[in-house]
Design a protein around this motif. Structure first.
Motif, PDB file in Angstrom:
ATOM      1  N   PRO A   1       0.731  -1.377  -0.011  1.00 20.91           N
ATOM      2  CA  PRO A   1      -0.031  -0.145  -0.059  1.00 20.91           C
ATOM      3  C   PRO A   1       0.947   1.402   0.022  1.00 20.91           C
ATOM      4  O   PRO A   1       1.695   1.352   0.626  1.00 20.91           O
ATOM      5  N   GLY A   2       0.543   2.217  -0.877  1.00 24.26           N
ATOM      6  CA  GLY A   2       1.301   3.416  -0.797  1.00 24.26           C
ATOM      7  C   GLY A   2       2.620   3.481  -1.383  1.00 24.26           C
ATOM      8  O   GLY A   2       3.476   4.363  -1.500  1.00 24.26           O
ATOM      9  N   GLY A   3       2.686   2.244  -2.292  1.00 22.11           N
ATOM     10  CA  GLY A   3       4.081   2.099  -3.100  1.00 22.11           C
ATOM     11  C   GLY A   3       5.406   1.792  -2.150  1.00 22.11           C
ATOM     12  O   GLY A   3       6.318   2.216  -2.561  1.00 22.11           O
ATOM     13  N   GLU A   4       5.276   1.416  -0.928  1.00 19.35           N
ATOM     14  CA  GLU A   4       6.257   1.247  -0.072  1.00 19.35           C
ATOM     15  C   GLU A   4       7.213   0.090  -0.738  1.00 19.35           C
ATOM     16  O   GLU A   4       6.702  -0.555  -1.160  1.00 19.35           O
ATOM     17  N   GLY A   5       8.197   0.190  -0.394  1.00 24.57           N
ATOM     18  CA  GLY A   5       9.232  -0.784  -0.671  1.00 24.57           C
ATOM     19  C   GLY A   5      10.424  -0.041  -1.700  1.00 24.57           C
ATOM     20  O   GLY A   5      11.539  -1.038  -2.092  1.00 24.57           O
ATOM     21  N   GLY A   6      10.180   0.897  -2.205  1.00 29.45           N
ATOM     22  CA  GLY A   6      10.897   1.392  -3.267  1.00 29.45           C
ATOM     23  C   GLY A   6      11.495   0.701  -4.432  1.00 29.45           C
ATOM     24  O   GLY A   6      10.703   0.378  -5.281  1.00 29.45           O
ATOM     25  N   GLU A   7      12.650   0.463  -4.728  1.00 26.53           N
ATOM     26  CA  GLU A   7      13.293  -0.433  -5.824  1.00 26.53           C
ATOM     27  C   GLU A   7      13.430  -1.703  -5.367  1.00 26.53           C
ATOM     28  O   GLU A   7      14.179  -2.375  -6.191  1.00 26.53           O
ATOM     29  N   VAL A   8      13.403  -2.068  -4.186  1.00 31.75           N
ATOM     30  CA  VAL A   8      13.668  -3.471  -3.623  1.00 31.75           C
ATOM     31  C   VAL A   8      12.693  -4.546  -4.659  1.00 31.75           C
ATOM     32  O   VAL A   8      11.623  -4.046  -5.096  1.00 31.75           O
ATOM     33  N   THR A   9      13.164  -5.465  -5.139  1.00 34.53           N
ATOM     34  CA  THR A   9      12.526  -6.418  -5.963  1.00 34.53           C
ATOM     35  C   THR A   9      12.425  -7.760  -5.262  1.00 34.53           C
ATOM     36  O   THR A   9      13.050  -8.264  -4.172  1.00 34.53           O
ATOM     37  N   VAL A  10      11.432  -8.596  -5.893  1.00 39.23           N
ATOM     38  CA  VAL A  10      11.029  -9.997  -5.154  1.00 39.23           C
ATOM     39  C   VAL A  10      10.825 -10.767  -6.525  1.00 39.23           C
ATOM     40  O   VAL A  10      10.360 -10.497  -7.451  1.00 39.23           O
ATOM     41  N   LYS A  11      11.145 -12.211  -6.341  1.00 44.87           N
ATOM     42  CA  LYS A  11      11.026 -12.914  -7.667  1.00 44.87           C
ATOM     43  C   LYS A  11       9.565 -14.001  -7.336  1.00 44.87           C
ATOM     44  O   LYS A  11       9.366 -14.169  -6.052  1.00 44.87           O
ATOM     45  N   GLY A  12       9.022 -14.500  -8.274  1.00 48.87           N
ATOM     46  CA  GLY A  12       8.093 -15.301  -8.085  1.00 48.87           C
ATOM     47  C   GLY A  12       6.537 -14.908  -7.997  1.00 48.87           C
ATOM     48  O   GLY A  12       5.708 -15.748  -7.617  1.00 48.87           O
ATOM     49  N   MET A  13       6.519 -13.569  -7.765  1.00 50.85           N
ATOM     50  CA  MET A  13       4.950 -13.101  -7.372  1.00 50.85           C
ATOM     51  C   MET A  13       4.148 -13.167  -8.717  1.00 50.85           C
ATOM     52  O   MET A  13       2.826 -13.019  -8.344  1.00 50.85           O
ATOM     53  N   LYS A  14       4.554 -12.944  -9.780  1.00 49.04           N
ATOM     54  CA  LYS A  14       3.760 -12.906 -10.925  1.00 49.04           C
ATOM     55  C   LYS A  14       3.346 -14.422 -11.075  1.00 49.04           C
ATOM     56  O   LYS A  14       3.696 -14.990 -12.240  1.00 49.04           O
ATOM     57  N   MET A  15       2.512 -14.839 -10.303  1.00 48.76           N
ATOM     58  CA  MET A  15       2.067 -16.316 -10.557  1.00 48.76           C
ATOM     59  C   MET A  15       0.858 -16.464 -11.419  1.00 48.76           C
ATOM     60  O   MET A  15      -0.151 -15.664 -11.655  1.00 48.76           O
ATOM     61  N   LYS A  16       0.874 -17.598 -12.002  1.00 45.86           N
ATOM     62  CA  LYS A  16      -0.359 -17.901 -12.901  1.00 45.86           C
ATOM     63  C   LYS A  16      -0.896 -19.138 -12.647  1.00 45.86           C
ATOM     64  O   LYS A  16      -0.187 -19.934 -11.599  1.00 45.86           O
ATOM     65  N   ILE A  17      -2.050 -19.291 -13.055  1.00 47.35           N
ATOM     66  CA  ILE A  17      -2.710 -20.871 -12.858  1.00 47.35           C
ATOM     67  C   ILE A  17      -2.809 -21.876 -14.017  1.00 47.35           C
ATOM     68  O   ILE A  17      -3.093 -21.477 -15.058  1.00 47.35           O
ATOM     69  N   GLY A  18      -2.031 -22.877 -13.553  1.00 53.18           N
ATOM     70  CA  GLY A  18      -2.172 -24.105 -14.595  1.00 53.18           C
ATOM     71  C   GLY A  18      -3.054 -25.289 -14.294  1.00 53.18           C
ATOM     72  O   GLY A  18      -3.684 -25.227 -13.375  1.00 53.18           O
ATOM     73  N   VAL A  19      -3.095 -26.171 -15.072  1.00 46.48           N
ATOM     74  CA  VAL A  19      -3.714 -27.288 -14.778  1.00 46.48           C
ATOM     75  C   VAL A  19      -2.840 -28.523 -15.305  1.00 46.48           C
ATOM     76  O   VAL A  19      -2.126 -28.584 -16.354  1.00 46.48           O
ATOM     77  N   ALA A  20      -2.938 -29.557 -14.556  1.00 50.39           N
ATOM     78  CA  ALA A  20      -2.394 -31.107 -14.854  1.00 50.39           C
ATOM     79  C   ALA A  20      -3.151 -32.019 -14.771  1.00 50.39           C
ATOM     80  O   ALA A  20      -4.292 -32.046 -14.017  1.00 50.39           O
ATOM     81  N   VAL A  21      -2.981 -33.069 -15.345  1.00 52.04           N
ATOM     82  CA  VAL A  21      -3.810 -34.277 -15.583  1.00 52.04           C
ATOM     83  C   VAL A  21      -2.985 -35.543 -14.986  1.00 52.04           C
ATOM     84  O   VAL A  21      -1.846 -35.606 -15.307  1.00 52.04           O
ATOM     85  N   SER A  22      -3.851 -36.572 -14.576  1.00 51.58           N
ATOM     86  CA  SER A  22      -3.188 -37.489 -13.916  1.00 51.58           C
ATOM     87  C   SER A  22      -4.235 -38.896 -14.088  1.00 51.58           C
ATOM     88  O   SER A  22      -5.258 -38.560 -14.035  1.00 51.58           O
ATOM     89  N   GLN A  23      -3.871 -39.984 -14.535  1.00 49.23           N
ATOM     90  CA  GLN A  23      -4.585 -41.174 -14.536  1.00 49.23           C
ATOM     91  C   GLN A  23      -4.673 -41.796 -13.298  1.00 49.23           C
ATOM     92  O   GLN A  23      -5.551 -42.829 -12.901  1.00 49.23           O
ATOM     93  N   ASP A  24      -3.976 -41.470 -12.261  1.00 51.16           N
ATOM     94  CA  ASP A  24      -4.115 -42.359 -10.737  1.00 51.16           C
ATOM     95  C   ASP A  24      -3.906 -41.336  -9.730  1.00 51.16           C
ATOM     96  O   ASP A  24      -3.785 -41.692  -8.645  1.00 51.16           O
ATOM     97  N   GLY A  25      -4.057 -40.170  -9.993  1.00 50.91           N
ATOM     98  CA  GLY A  25      -4.009 -38.952  -8.955  1.00 50.91           C
ATOM     99  C   GLY A  25      -3.027 -38.878  -8.268  1.00 50.91           C
ATOM    100  O   GLY A  25      -2.725 -37.931  -7.329  1.00 50.91           O
TER     101      GLY A  25
END
Length: 240
Positions: free
Chosen positions: A216-240
Motif C-alpha cells: 500500500p502506498g508504493g512502499e518498498g522503493g526499488e526492492v525487488t522480489v521473484k516469483g510473485m507474478k503467478m499464473k494458474i495451470g492445470v495438470a492431468v493424471s490417471q492415478d491421482g
C-alpha cells in the motif's frame, strides 16, 4: 508429471472443499492409494470460473486457542523433505473404490509445502508456503500418513507435482502451489479404473518485480522480489 515446452497461460479460479465432522466420523475402511503421476495440459480453452460459499467448520478436538491438538498434518521433521519448512492449502476428498476386489474408501489430501533448504536457496522468493505439491492418505480423515511414493518424473522425491525443470521459460519454475483436484470423468467420489484427475495449481518463476507493486502506498522503493507474478495451470493424471 510431464511439463510441455511451449509457454502457456491459464485463467481459472479454484474451489474450496469443506468436510463436516459428521462426514469424517462415518469413514470406517480404506482403499488403495491413488498415484502421483501428473502431466501439464496445454492448448486448452479457458473454463468458466466457479465459486462456492464458505462454511465455518467445527473443531473436533480442543477449543482452546492455545492448544494445537486440532492439527492433523505438520511439516516434515526431515530437513531434506520438500515440506520441512511450511505446508498449506490442503484439499481433501473422500473416495470409494469401483474395483470389485476392493470395496473400501479412503481420504486423500493433496497439499503444497516448502523445504527449509529451498527457502534458504531462493531467499528472493515471497515468504509463502508454496513450493511443491505432495499427498497424504487417511482411513478416518483424522490420522494422516504422508505418501512417500512420489512421481519418479518430478524434480524432488516424494512429490506429486514439482517444479518445471524442462522449460526454463515456464511460469512454474520457481514454486508451485495447490489449487484444487477434481475427478470429473468418473462418478463423484468414486475412484474408477482409467479415470482422469485434474489438478489446478498456481506457479511462479524467477521474474523480478518491485515490492512496491504489492504494498500500500508504493512502499518498498526499488526492492525487488521473484516469483510473485503467478499464473494458474492445470495438470492431468490417471492415478491421482
Amino acid at each position: 508429471c510431464t511439463h510441455t515446452s511451449p509457454p502457456r497461460s491459464f485463467d481459472e479460479r479454484t474451489m474450496r472443499v469443506v468436510f463436516s465432522p459428521i462426514a469424517i466420523s462415518l469413514l470406517l475402511s480404506t482403499t488403495p492409494n491413488p498415484g502421483n503421476s501428473w502431466s501439464v495440459i496445454t492448448n486448452h480453452r479457458p473454463l468458466t470460473s466457479l465459486t462456492t460459499p464458505r462454511l465455518r467448520p467445527t473443531k473436533l478436538f480442543s477449543q482452546n486457542p492455545g492448544n494445537d491438538n486440532n492439527v492433523v498434518l505438520r511439516p516434515s521433521s526431515a530437513p531434506e523433505a520438500f515440506d520441512s519448512f511450511k505446508i498449506g492449502t490442503a484439499r481433501v476428498h473422500r473416495y470409494a473404490s469401483s474395483s470389485a476386489a476392493d470395496d473400501g474408501t479412503n481420504y486423500v489430501m493433496w497439499y503444497h509445502g516448502r523445504s527449509a533448504a529451498a527457502d534458504e536457496d531462493n531467499g528472493e522468493l515471497p515468504p509463502l508456503s508454496t513450493g511443491r505439491i505432495g499427498r497424504a492418505t487417511s482411513r478416518n480423515g483424522l490420522a494422516w500418513e504422508k505418501q512417500m511414493d512420489g512421481s519418479p518424473s518430478e524434480d524432488h522425491p516424494n512429490v506429486s507435482l514439482g517444479l518445471n525443470k524442462e522449460s526454463w521459460w515456464g511460469f512454474d519454475t520457481a514454486h508451485v502451489g495447490l489449487g484444487q483436484v477434481l475427478l470429473p470423468l468418473s462418478t463423484p467420489a468414486v475412484v474408477a479404473e482409467g479415470g482422469v484427475y485434474l489438478m489446478y495449481y498456481m506457479g511462479g518463476n524467477f521474474e523480478e518485480t518491485k515490492v512496491s507493486e504489492y504494498m500500500p502506498g508504493g512502499e518498498g522503493g526499488e526492492v525487488t522480489v521473484k516469483g510473485m507474478k503467478m499464473k494458474i495451470g492445470v495438470a492431468v493424471s490417471q492415478d491421482g
